[in-house]
Enzyme design. Structure first.
Site, PDB file in Angstrom:
ATOM      1  CG  HIS A 219      -2.382  -0.147   0.747  1.00  0.00           C
ATOM      2  ND1 HIS A 219      -2.925  -1.364   0.424  1.00  0.00           N
ATOM      3  CD2 HIS A 219      -3.356   0.768   0.515  1.00  0.00           C
ATOM      4  CE1 HIS A 219      -4.170  -1.188   0.043  1.00  0.00           C
ATOM      5  NE2 HIS A 219      -4.454   0.088   0.084  1.00  0.00           N
TER       6      HIS A 219
ATOM      7  CB  CYS B 248     -16.178   4.508  -3.769  1.00  0.00           C
ATOM      8  SG  CYS B 248     -16.171   3.157  -2.577  1.00  0.00           S
TER       9      CYS B 248
HETATM   10  C1  PEP Z   1     -12.903  -1.072  -2.819  1.00  0.00           C
HETATM   11  O1  PEP Z   1     -12.686  -2.127  -2.214  1.00  0.00           O
HETATM   12  O2  PEP Z   1     -13.422  -1.019  -3.957  1.00  0.00           O
HETATM   13  C2  PEP Z   1     -12.558   0.226  -2.220  1.00  0.00           C
HETATM   14  C3  PEP Z   1     -12.925   1.358  -2.766  1.00  0.00           C
HETATM   15  O3  PEP Z   1     -11.787   0.227  -1.101  1.00  0.00           O
HETATM   16  P1  PEP Z   1     -10.206  -0.073  -1.053  1.00  0.00           P
HETATM   17  O4  PEP Z   1      -9.690  -0.019  -2.465  1.00  0.00           O
HETATM   18  O5  PEP Z   1      -9.620   0.970  -0.173  1.00  0.00           O
HETATM   19  O6  PEP Z   1     -10.177  -1.433  -0.451  1.00  0.00           O
END
Ligand code: PEP
Ligand code: MG
Length: 785
Positions: A399, A711
């Protein structure tokens, strides 16, 4: 390799489909052509181990065999000389390699590349453009097919196949060759670059005569290009400073005091720079350093030792080792997490005493090579002015890549620990657009990259933002929201161009620090965000750590499957004190604003209700305390765990909104690790199970009258947006860089048509069927990009 699996999968589907449905195979590629693409995708791995000539020869052999051609040749274009040069052939005289050259526009091959068009001739040698080269045996082959190889607007070369009379090339061959040429483009571009380095005699990829690498392929985690001397960042454990117990030079107490003073000045200066760059980290990232600098137990103990005759550097080492031992063995997490801080502080004091060059001066304008970095270390390095990073292990902190994107630091992962042995200050060209690294690059390569940079900047400048609300072709409004990781991401867009923040990944401020931020510190960060938004909604997602989002200061017990382990909302529910601190900070920061709070990784109604109950306790506490806070936030959830899909109606009755995290929904539904490159091709957003899940979630949300947004990354991919609108989604939340394109895409979409198309896709039984529908939709709608 990723493509290999994808093509294999498609091949299987085509095979089944043609068997059962009498699909007109003439319109699509045959399975043999597809097999060829599979084999070619494998060439990429061959390239890593083999010589350029070998790789090119293998390519022409493979294409000739699969295309049933008597001749296959590759010509590579050198823009410096303006020549197209025959680099490999199967069928023509091998002596012609490197001897046959032509100018752009010369002969059929030169014309294909100049005009960037495919040339097919049943009797190539009777075309007036045909150029005959005696001694090549070319006269024997009449059927001719030349396909230009390009990457973007950059000309790479030409792929040519030829057959004997009476065996002309058909439409199907053209399609297969087009696919092959685009498949080969990246590989040939690398080869071309390497060939240009060889003009200034240089070795094959891999190790040179001097034991140095020349060119390495890795994986880009944060795009960009950097050219600079490299510095290898040693692990602190290997820092000689801390192993030396005796020092030849004798220092005085005054010199020690001066070193302390200088350390304080530097820390305060660093603190100011962090504040300018990243408000999230601003709340005293160096607070504990500055406190320790005044601490009698720490600095005072060093002073005492010096007063009774110890040489200052030895006193520093002795007290450091004592504290390090005490801190690392403490059962208290908050104390253990300070070890990194005392290491850093001690090193600074020592450097100042010994008058060594401080690290920040060493790192400024440099590319850093390191085994691994914690997000907090990356943050420090970016403050210290680094311009690129190469990490030799992908490891648990991948990350760090997302953070690098927020910090705009190009970053490439390369599994080559030997890079840690590179000499200091060796020149490195880091091409994090492609994931490539060039050690001591030749002039030509550097010049090429500078040219590419110019084109890229010009292209970016052309990507203009559509002002005002985001509308579809038929005038319907879609809310385009912003995903942010750090407050600095806000600087990339104007608030007027977005409808709010759809996802704030609050774990990032936690990841870049050396310790858990307190409620006050969080409040300070969150308030900064809310204040900027001019009343537009801000959606806070509570802490989503675990998996590959690790905190340097929190010792997570080792788990076999961290992605299925004690992460995200499970972590928050297990550490209720931390969870409450965060919720209280959000509620306080959101006073008087349009506030939305959502919980990540909810897997059952029980978990949602439990989380919401804790939020209610916080509301009650704040009410009793008479604090200023937001008493009526909307409380929603991320929909990203497949177990909630069958019970989504129940959750829709309880949640105020849904935000679909397609990144995880896909990973967990099809059991494909989103961080594992080896299975990347199986990570297919348009899998029928995903499309139908999305539709079911949207339908449940709409029926309950709550907002449903997307999202995850599907929201920023043009080809999926018509489907998402077609199932009733009207909220898309994406990273800042995608906003102009998403708004442009929306303008091309008619909602009614999108609905009809979505219905067809939902009826699709195979990935391949849906893929065909997506392709034709993209073509008809003329999606940008
Ligand atoms: C997802 O899982 O699509 C999300 C938006 O969260 P992250 O990418 O932070 O896991
Ligand atoms: Mg997620």
């Amino acid at each position: 390799m990723a493509l290999y699996w994808k093509v294999r999968l498609i091949s299987t589907v085509i095979h089944r489909y043609t068997r059962h449905n009498n699909f007109p195979t003439g319109d699509i590629m045959t399975t043999d052509h597809i097999k060829m693409l599979c084999d070619i995708s494998e060439l990429n791995s061959l390239f890593e181990e083999s010589s350029i000539d070998n790789c090119l020869q293998k390519t022409v052999d493979m294409v000739a065999e699969h295309m049933n051609a008597d001749v296959c040749s590759i010509y590579i274009y050198d823009e410096n000389s303006g020549d197209l040069v025959l680099k490999a052939t199967r069928g023509l005289d091998p002596q012609s390699v490197n001897r046959i050259t032509m100018k752009l526009g010369e002969g059929l091959v030169g014309t294909a590349l100049k005009e960037l068009r495919i040339i097919r001739e049943d009797r190539g040698n009777s075309n007036p453009l045909f150029k005959f080269y005696p001694g090549t045996n070319e006269e024997l082959y009449e059927a001719f097919l030349a396909v230009p190889i390009v990457r973007g607007r950059y000309r790479i070369g030409v792929l040519v196949i030829q057959r004997k009379r009476g065996n002309p090339f058909v439409e199907q061959d053209i399609m297969a060759m087009k696919a092959t040429a685009s498949q080969l483009a990246t590989l040939l571009e690398h080869i071309k670059l390497l060939l240009s380095t060889q003009q200034v005699p240089s070795p094959e990829p891999g190790i040179t005569d001097q034991g140095l690498y020349r060119f390495l392929k890795g994986k880009s985690a944060s795009k960009g290009i950097a050219l600079a001397p490299a510095v290898v960042k040693k692990d602190i454990k290997h820092d000689i400073l801390f192993r030396r117990k005796t020092f030849e030079e004798i220092f005085t107490l005054e010199q020690f005091e001066t070193a302390l003073k200088n350390t304080e000045i530097q820390l305060e200066d660093m603190q100011r720079r962090v504040e300018e760059k990243l408000a999230d980290a601003a709340s005293l990232i160096f607070a504990s350093h500055l406190l320790m600098l005044k601490d009698q137990g720490f600095v005072g103990a060093m002073r005492d030792m010096i007063r009774i005759g110890e040489n200052p550097p030895s006193a520093i080492v002795a007290i450091f080792l004592k504290y390090k031992g005490l801190f690392s063995e403490s059962p208290n997490l908050l104390i253990r997490e300070k070890v990194q801080d005392i290491e850093d502080l001690t090193k600074r004091i020592m450097n100042n005493l010994l008058q060594q060059v401080p690290e920040e001066a060493v790192y400024r304008d440099r590319i850093i090579i390191a085994r691994d970095l914690f997000p907090s270390e990356l943050l420090m390095l970016s403050i210290e002015g680094i311009i690129g990073v190469i990490l030799v292990s992908g490891g648990v902190t991948s990350h760090v890549g997302i953070l690098a994107r927020s910090l705009k630091v190009p970053l490439v992962f390369i599994d080559e620990p030997d890079l840690l042995g590179l000499p200091e200050n060796i020149m490195v060209l880091l091409d994090a657009e492609q994931g490539n690294v060039y050690i001591s690059p030749a002039e030509e390569i550097v010049a090429r990259f500078r040219e590419q940079e110019k084109t890229r900047t010009a292209l970016n400048e052309r990507q203009t933002m559509i002002k005002g609300p985001a509308l579809t072709k038929d005038g319907s409004q879609v809310r385009v929201m912003l995903n942010i990781n750090l407050l600095s991401d806000m600087q990339q867009v104007s608030i007027d161009d977005i409808d709010g923040v759809g996802l704030y990944r609050t774990e990032f401020p936690f990841m870049i620090r050396n310790s858990f931020p307190s409620e006050e510190e969080q409040y300070f960060i969150y308030k900064k965000l809310v204040d900027q938004m001019n009343g537009k909604p801000v959606t806070f997602r509570t802490l989503d750590i675990g998996g590959d989002k690790v905190l340097s200061y929190y010792d997570v017990p080792r788990e076999e499957n961290p992605f299925l382990g004690m992460r995200s909302i499970r972590f928050s529910l297990q550490h209720e004190d931390l969870f409450k601190q965060q919720i209280r900070a959000i509620l306080r920061a959101g006073a008087g604003s349009n506030l939305k709070i959502m919980f990540p990784m909810i897997s059952s109604l029980d978990e949602f209700l439990q989380s919401r109950a804790i939020l209610d306790v916080c509301l009650e506490e704040l009410r009793r305390e008479g604090a200023e806070y937001n008493a009526e936030p909307l409380v929603g959830m991320m929909v990203e765990i497949p177990s909630v899909v069958p019970i989504i109606e129940d959750l829709a009755d309880e949640a105020d909104f849904f935000s679909i995290g397609t990144n995880d929904l896909i990973q967990y539904t099809i059991a494909v690790d989103r961080t594992n490159e080896k299975v990347a091709a199986m990570y297919i957003p348009h899998h029928p199970a995903i499309l139908r899940s999305l539709e079911k979630i949207a339908r449940a949300g709409i029926a309950a009258g709550i907002e449903v947004s997307i999202c995850g990354d599907m929201a920023n991919q043009e080809r999926y947006i018509p489907f998402l609108l077609g199932i009733g989604i009207t909220y898309l939340s994406v990273d800042a860089m995608y906003i102009p394109r998403v708004k442009k895409t929306l303008l091309e979409i008619d909602i009614k048509e999108a609905r009809a198309r979505a219905q067809k896709m939902l009826a699709g039984r195979t990935i391949m069927e849906i893929e065909t529908l997506l392709d034709s939709a993209a073509e008809e709608i003329k999606l940008p990009g």
